[in-house]
Design a protein around this motif. Sequence first.
Motif, short mmCIF file in Angstrom:
data_model
loop_
_atom_site.label_atom_id
_atom_site.label_comp_id
_atom_site.label_asym_id
_atom_site.label_seq_id
_atom_site.Cartn_x
_atom_site.Cartn_y
_atom_site.Cartn_z
N LEU A 76 0.83 -1.21 0.00
CA LEU A 76 0.00 0.00 0.00
C LEU A 76 0.86 1.26 0.00
CD1 LEU A 76 -3.05 0.71 0.15
CD2 LEU A 76 -2.76 0.97 2.61
N PHE A 77 1.90 1.27 0.86
CA PHE A 77 2.74 2.47 0.99
C PHE A 77 4.09 2.29 0.29
CE2 PHE A 77 -0.09 2.84 4.71
CZ PHE A 77 -0.62 4.09 4.44
N GLY A 439 -4.51 6.05 2.32
CA GLY A 439 -4.77 4.63 2.16
C GLY A 439 -5.70 4.34 1.00
N LEU A 440 -6.78 5.12 0.89
CA LEU A 440 -7.73 4.93 -0.20
C LEU A 440 -7.09 5.25 -1.54
CD1 LEU A 440 -10.58 4.28 -1.16
CD2 LEU A 440 -11.21 6.67 -0.71
N ARG A 445 -5.10 3.00 -6.50
CA ARG A 445 -3.99 2.94 -7.46
C ARG A 445 -3.55 1.49 -7.65
NH1 ARG A 445 1.66 4.14 -4.92
NH2 ARG A 445 0.92 2.19 -3.96
N ASN A 446 -3.37 0.78 -6.56
CA ASN A 446 -2.92 -0.60 -6.65
C ASN A 446 -3.95 -1.51 -7.31
OD1 ASN A 446 -0.63 0.25 -5.33
ND2 ASN A 446 -1.16 -0.68 -3.36
N LYS A 490 0.84 1.05 11.28
CA LYS A 490 1.08 -0.36 11.00
C LYS A 490 2.29 -0.53 10.09
CE LYS A 490 -1.26 -4.53 9.30
NZ LYS A 490 -2.54 -5.07 8.73
N GLU A 491 2.39 0.33 9.06
CA GLU A 491 3.52 0.24 8.13
C GLU A 491 4.81 0.69 8.80
OE1 GLU A 491 6.03 0.04 4.68
OE2 GLU A 491 4.47 -1.13 5.68
N LEU A 492 4.73 1.75 9.63
CA LEU A 492 5.92 2.20 10.34
C LEU A 492 6.43 1.12 11.30
CD1 LEU A 492 4.93 5.91 11.08
CD2 LEU A 492 6.82 5.14 9.63
#
Length: 501
Positions: A76-77, A439-440, A445-446, A490-492
């Motif tokens: 996502l990121f 996030g959206l 995009r993904n 969460k990603e961090l």
Amino acid sequence: MANKVFCPKLLKNLGFHVRRLNSAPSPLSAVPPLNFTDDFNAATVTAPNLLDTALQINTSHHNNNNIINFEDVKELFHGVPTTKLIRSSLTLQMAAIEPMVDLGMWVMNSKLMEMPIFKEVMLGFVKNTFYEHFCAGKNLTEVRRTVTKLSDSGLKAMLDYGVEHATENESCEQSMKAFIQTIESTKSLPESSASFVVAKITAICTPRLLKRMSDLLRWEQKDPSFNLPWKQQSLPLFAENSPIYHTSKKPEPLTVEEERDLQLAHQRLVKICEKCVEHDVPLLIDAEDTSIQPAIDYIAYSAAIKYHKDDQPLIFGTIQAYLKDAKERMVIAKKAAEKMGVPMGFKLVRGAYMVSEKQLASSLGFKSPIHDSIEQTHACFNSCAEFMIEEIANGSGAVVLATHNIESGKLAATKAIDLGIKNERQNLQFAQLYGMAEGLSFGLRNAGFQVSKYLPFGPVEQIMHYLMRRAEENRGLLSTSAFDRQLMRKELTRRFEVTTS
């Protein structure tokens, strides 16, 4: 201590984003020119009634929860620097605290801002925090860097120079020049990185004149024999249930001076449209409140009839789904344009004038033009989106779905995939405000869709006042950023664990 006081205020300013996709009026008395030094009437159409407000887009072919993947935060990121994630998370956390925002608003409107040193410190703090998070820069040099970063991450940009209400012809001319410079700047950006340039009719035609025109157009709706000698070919502006209570008595015709000013406004828009044609970049026209929206729709639709690229729309008007007549007006205008052979594009938003619209209607003894519940507004947005996606699948029209609502994003994406519309079709696009709903944006995009971020830009001091108004009009939106903050944390955490393992 001073910095802590500044913070709140800035936050609030950033709330502007919410409205930016929704457009709202502001009492800017004049529009300063940009100082860039670098190079760089339609046939009658019968429309179906608004679908029941409980309607949800049919997603029988897919589980829409799987269309946008929020579980894989690594994907996502992907491409987002850790420093940006940390700053974004902290900024959104501060912006979600309403008492801080209120305090910031008070500070920015207080006499403290008349103290040169205090003002300098305040604006400096804002620039390095909220301004940099929610705005693209003070000039096109900085905007270019922002757009390039967006392009590298697979997102496009909607360029929005932060000017709105003009008060006389001189400021209207300045606004026109600013919009044209913005359009010209797209040639120096990465290829296909700018999806739209945004313009506000209130910046090239005074709100006072737009109110006069709207009154006359509403009276014409009541009495079709009413003659408007200045009226050009356009599309239908009203539905059966459109609010026309603003005009209680027959208005006086435009004066000679007003007709001249209207002609000047048309000429300004012509210059903007011709520049868009030259640089092959579409134009988004923002919406305002119902007191002046009929005139804005009239001007936008008149331009859309004259300017388009074969079967592709060049001018996109805005539909606000929180209005009870939104779906019917969209369908009527779309079908009328189709009958004329004119490709029509819309930006679909929820709306930004809930409080003022309800208060005005109540003061005049009428029911609010706004849906009675947020669920009805969601249903209207989804229904409008479904209609336009189906039109696109049949080879007609285009739409920008400007939403931060995850469920609406999932429903629209599912419908598009069911009908075979995805990234290969430029007629369907999604949009979110810069610095919001990351996030959206990345999830869409993904999933293979074209996604743009709405980029307001301009001098810090000018944009700060603009952001303050946006925040006041959209109180509460920033507090809904918890989902984004959760994804970022969460990603961090994942990155930290990878680094320390």
